[in-house]
Design a protein around this motif. Structure first.
Motif, PDB file in Angstrom:
ATOM      1  N   ILE A 105       0.834  -1.209   0.000  1.00  0.00           N
ATOM      2  CA  ILE A 105       0.000   0.000   0.000  1.00  0.00           C
ATOM      3  C   ILE A 105       0.864   1.253   0.000  1.00  0.00           C
ATOM      4  O   ILE A 105       0.575   2.236  -0.685  1.00  0.00           O
ATOM      5  CB  ILE A 105      -0.922   0.016   1.247  1.00  0.00           C
ATOM      6  N   LEU A 106       1.952   1.232   0.796  1.00  0.00           N
ATOM      7  CA  LEU A 106       2.819   2.403   0.925  1.00  0.00           C
ATOM      8  C   LEU A 106       4.188   2.149   0.278  1.00  0.00           C
ATOM      9  O   LEU A 106       4.822   1.141   0.578  1.00  0.00           O
ATOM     10  CB  LEU A 106       3.032   2.747   2.409  1.00  0.00           C
ATOM     11  N   PRO A 107       4.642   3.050  -0.585  1.00  0.00           N
ATOM     12  CA  PRO A 107       6.019   2.955  -1.077  1.00  0.00           C
ATOM     13  C   PRO A 107       6.997   3.381   0.020  1.00  0.00           C
ATOM     14  O   PRO A 107       6.636   4.165   0.902  1.00  0.00           O
ATOM     15  CB  PRO A 107       6.046   3.958  -2.235  1.00  0.00           C
ATOM     16  N   ILE A 108       8.199   2.838  -0.028  1.00  0.00           N
ATOM     17  CA  ILE A 108       9.194   3.177   0.996  1.00  0.00           C
ATOM     18  C   ILE A 108      10.109   4.288   0.485  1.00  0.00           C
ATOM     19  O   ILE A 108      10.256   4.477  -0.719  1.00  0.00           O
ATOM     20  CB  ILE A 108      10.020   1.942   1.415  1.00  0.00           C
ATOM     21  N   ASP A 109      10.706   5.031   1.417  1.00  0.00           N
ATOM     22  CA  ASP A 109      11.645   6.089   1.042  1.00  0.00           C
ATOM     23  C   ASP A 109      13.055   5.536   0.872  1.00  0.00           C
ATOM     24  O   ASP A 109      13.824   6.026   0.046  1.00  0.00           O
ATOM     25  CB  ASP A 109      11.624   7.200   2.099  1.00  0.00           C
ATOM     26  N   SER A 110      13.420   4.533   1.675  1.00  0.00           N
ATOM     27  CA  SER A 110      14.720   3.867   1.498  1.00  0.00           C
ATOM     28  C   SER A 110      14.668   2.520   2.194  1.00  0.00           C
ATOM     29  O   SER A 110      13.741   2.223   2.943  1.00  0.00           O
ATOM     30  CB  SER A 110      15.859   4.718   2.053  1.00  0.00           C
ATOM     31  N   GLY A 111      15.688   1.694   1.941  1.00  0.00           N
ATOM     32  CA  GLY A 111      15.697   0.338   2.474  1.00  0.00           C
ATOM     33  C   GLY A 111      15.213  -0.653   1.429  1.00  0.00           C
ATOM     34  O   GLY A 111      15.161  -0.340   0.230  1.00  0.00           O
ATOM     35  N   SER A 112      14.872  -1.860   1.855  1.00  0.00           N
ATOM     36  CA  SER A 112      14.420  -2.888   0.911  1.00  0.00           C
ATOM     37  C   SER A 112      13.329  -3.751   1.533  1.00  0.00           C
ATOM     38  O   SER A 112      13.295  -3.968   2.750  1.00  0.00           O
ATOM     39  CB  SER A 112      15.591  -3.775   0.484  1.00  0.00           C
ATOM     40  N   VAL A 113      12.416  -4.222   0.681  1.00  0.00           N
ATOM     41  CA  VAL A 113      11.337  -5.119   1.085  1.00  0.00           C
ATOM     42  C   VAL A 113      11.312  -6.289   0.108  1.00  0.00           C
ATOM     43  O   VAL A 113      11.211  -6.083  -1.106  1.00  0.00           O
ATOM     44  CB  VAL A 113       9.967  -4.412   1.086  1.00  0.00           C
ATOM     45  N   SER A 114      11.422  -7.510   0.622  1.00  0.00           N
ATOM     46  CA  SER A 114      11.348  -8.709  -0.210  1.00  0.00           C
ATOM     47  C   SER A 114      10.195  -9.579   0.284  1.00  0.00           C
ATOM     48  O   SER A 114      10.145  -9.941   1.456  1.00  0.00           O
ATOM     49  CB  SER A 114      12.654  -9.506  -0.130  1.00  0.00           C
ATOM     50  N   ILE A 115       9.257  -9.872  -0.611  1.00  0.00           N
ATOM     51  CA  ILE A 115       8.099 -10.704  -0.289  1.00  0.00           C
ATOM     52  C   ILE A 115       8.152 -11.936  -1.185  1.00  0.00           C
ATOM     53  O   ILE A 115       8.016 -11.811  -2.408  1.00  0.00           O
ATOM     54  CB  ILE A 115       6.775  -9.956  -0.521  1.00  0.00           C
ATOM     55  N   LEU A 116       8.386 -13.112  -0.592  1.00  0.00           N
ATOM     56  CA  LEU A 116       8.472 -14.351  -1.361  1.00  0.00           C
ATOM     57  C   LEU A 116       9.495 -14.197  -2.499  1.00  0.00           C
ATOM     58  O   LEU A 116       9.290 -14.671  -3.610  1.00  0.00           O
ATOM     59  CB  LEU A 116       7.093 -14.741  -1.911  1.00  0.00           C
ATOM     60  N   GLY A 117      10.577 -13.457  -2.194  1.00  0.00           N
ATOM     61  CA  GLY A 117      11.643 -13.272  -3.167  1.00  0.00           C
ATOM     62  C   GLY A 117      11.403 -12.181  -4.188  1.00  0.00           C
ATOM     63  O   GLY A 117      12.248 -11.943  -5.050  1.00  0.00           O
ATOM     64  N   GLU A 118      10.268 -11.514  -4.111  1.00  0.00           N
ATOM     65  CA  GLU A 118       9.937 -10.434  -5.052  1.00  0.00           C
ATOM     66  C   GLU A 118       9.880  -9.103  -4.308  1.00  0.00           C
ATOM     67  O   GLU A 118       9.905  -9.063  -3.076  1.00  0.00           O
ATOM     68  CB  GLU A 118       8.583 -10.712  -5.729  1.00  0.00           C
ATOM     69  N   ALA A 119       9.759  -8.029  -5.052  1.00  0.00           N
ATOM     70  CA  ALA A 119       9.668  -6.686  -4.459  1.00  0.00           C
ATOM     71  C   ALA A 119       8.436  -5.978  -5.006  1.00  0.00           C
ATOM     72  O   ALA A 119       8.548  -5.089  -5.857  1.00  0.00           O
ATOM     73  CB  ALA A 119      10.930  -5.890  -4.757  1.00  0.00           C
ATOM     74  N   PRO A 120       7.230  -6.363  -4.538  1.00  0.00           N
ATOM     75  CA  PRO A 120       6.013  -5.734  -5.060  1.00  0.00           C
ATOM     76  C   PRO A 120       5.945  -4.261  -4.660  1.00  0.00           C
ATOM     77  O   PRO A 120       6.344  -3.889  -3.558  1.00  0.00           O
ATOM     78  CB  PRO A 120       4.887  -6.536  -4.395  1.00  0.00           C
TER      79      PRO A 120
END
Length: 235
Positions: free
Chosen positions: A66-81
């Motif tokens: 829902i929210l885009p990030i300003d920095s850092g990383s998010v991995s969900i099941l190996g993807e970055a939705p």
């Protein structure tokens, strides 16, 4: 030797399905997330806890796309939705703190709202009605007319409708953001039982809560947030 190897293999931890690393999210001067890190595994109930304003709901919205990030990383099941649609396609379902229903529509239409995937397009209306009735019976513990207009129903049943909507797609990751707030004690117990069943089937269940009792009773692990940062993980 082979027996020892087998023991080692069976005790290895489940794969991580959600990995958040040093994520920052600002709203103007407000640092909602200020370098938060978090991970959750397949087949676990993981609570995210902390006081009001610590960043719990922001973290849930980041994981759900829902929210885009300003920095850092998010991995969900190996993807970055990066959008809710991409997150749903990966197998994420979210139940928000707000009870989001269309009061003028029926129970079945509310449950299938936004279910634009192929499985729901192929379902006949009769099958949708039957599936809605089945889900509501399981969750609410009583028969609920799938044709009932949602605006005529009590708040607890409206909350079950939002939960049924999230479960419709049999998600790999289920996020519950303070989702028991509108439920009474018996309903909360049924929700806990459903969460355990999903966990045992390999689903990652994230529960965002400020209720310590919920944390102790239902979660396998818990990440504690304070001022937008993770300050510890409780086993």
């Amino acid at each position: 030797m082979s027996l020892q190897t087998a023991d080692i293999q069976t005790s290895s931890p489940a794969p991580e399905t959600v990995i958040v690393r040093n994520v920052k999210k600002y709203f103007g001067p407000t640092r909602a997330l200020d370098g938060a890190s978090f991970s959750a595994r397949a087949g676990e109930i993981h609570a995210v806890v902390g006081g009001n304003g610590c960043g719990k709901s922001t973290l849930a919205k980041v994981v759900s796309g829902i929210l885009p990030i300003d920095s850092g990383s998010v991995s969900i099941l190996g993807e970055a939705p990066s959008t809710p649609a991409e997150s749903r396609a990966l197998g994420i379902s979210t139940v928000y703190q707000e009870v989001l229903v269309a009061d003028e529509s029926s129970v079945v239409d509310n449950i299938f709202m936004g279910a634009d995937s192929l499985f729901s397009k192929k379902m006949s209306q009769d099958k949708k009605v039957a599936r809605a009735a089945e889900l509501m019976q399981e969750l609410a513990g009583e028969p609920v007319d799938p044709h009932a207009i949602v605006g005529t129903l009590p708040l607890g049943l409206k909350q079950w409708i939002t939960i049924a909507r999230a479960l419709l797609s049999e998600p790999k990751i289920l996020i519950l953001d303070e989702s028991s707030a509108a439920l009474d004690f018996d309903s909360t117990e049924r929700l806990f039982a459903k969460m355990r069943s999903l966990r045992d089937g390999g689903t990652t269940v994230l529960i965002v809560t400020h209720r310590i009792a919920e944390l102790i009773r239902i979660s396998d692990r818990a990440t504690v947030l304070r001022d937008g940062r993770d300050v510890g993980v409780l086993e």
